[in-house]
Structure formats: C-alpha cells, structure tokens
Design a protein around this motif. Structure first.
Motif: not given
Length: 82
Positions: A40-41, A44, A80-81
């Motif tokens: 997930e992600n 990033m 979010i980051q």
C-alpha cells in the motif's frame, strides 16, 4: 542446509521483505523494488527510498523564530506524506 532466505521463499512469507544475500545484491534489489510496488502507498515508499525521508515543513513565527509544523497544522497532502 537451507538458508533463512530460502526458507522464507519455501514457507511463502510474502508479507516480509526479501532477505539480502550478499553475493546476490542485484537480484535482491530487483525483488525489493517489486516488493515495495506491491505494498500500500507503493509510490510514496519508492520515493522515500530514492529521495530520502520527508523533511518536516516549517513555520516562521511572528517574532522571526522558525519551528516545525505540528501535525494538526499540516495540509491533507502533508498528512498523507507524514
């Protein structure tokens, strides 16, 4: 004798990153990239690995002092980051 990395592959441990075999770095690097892309992600995570950690945003106070933002002060994107 089976190594830990081979045992993890045999056991099907797909929720853990692949172990590093010192003699097989290129193969391990490729497997790590595939592992990160399936998390997930993923974008990033890859960005963090390639560019380093997020530098926490700062705020300049009225008296000229500089401090880092509190979590509550972050924008939705920054949260979010973080």
């Amino acid at each position: 004798m089976t190594t830990l990395a081979e045992f993890m592959i045999i056991a099907g441990a797909d929720n853990r990153p692949p172990m590093l075999e010192k003699s097989l770095f290129d193969s391990w690097k490729s497997r790590m990239e595939h592992y990160m892309k399936n998390r997930e992600n993923a974008r990033m995570i890859l960005n963090l690995v390639q560019n380093g950690p997020l530098i926490w945003p700062t705020v300049t106070e009225e008296d000229g002092t500089i401090r880092t933002k509190k979590y509550e002060e972050l924008s939705a994107t920054e949260k979010i980051q973080a």
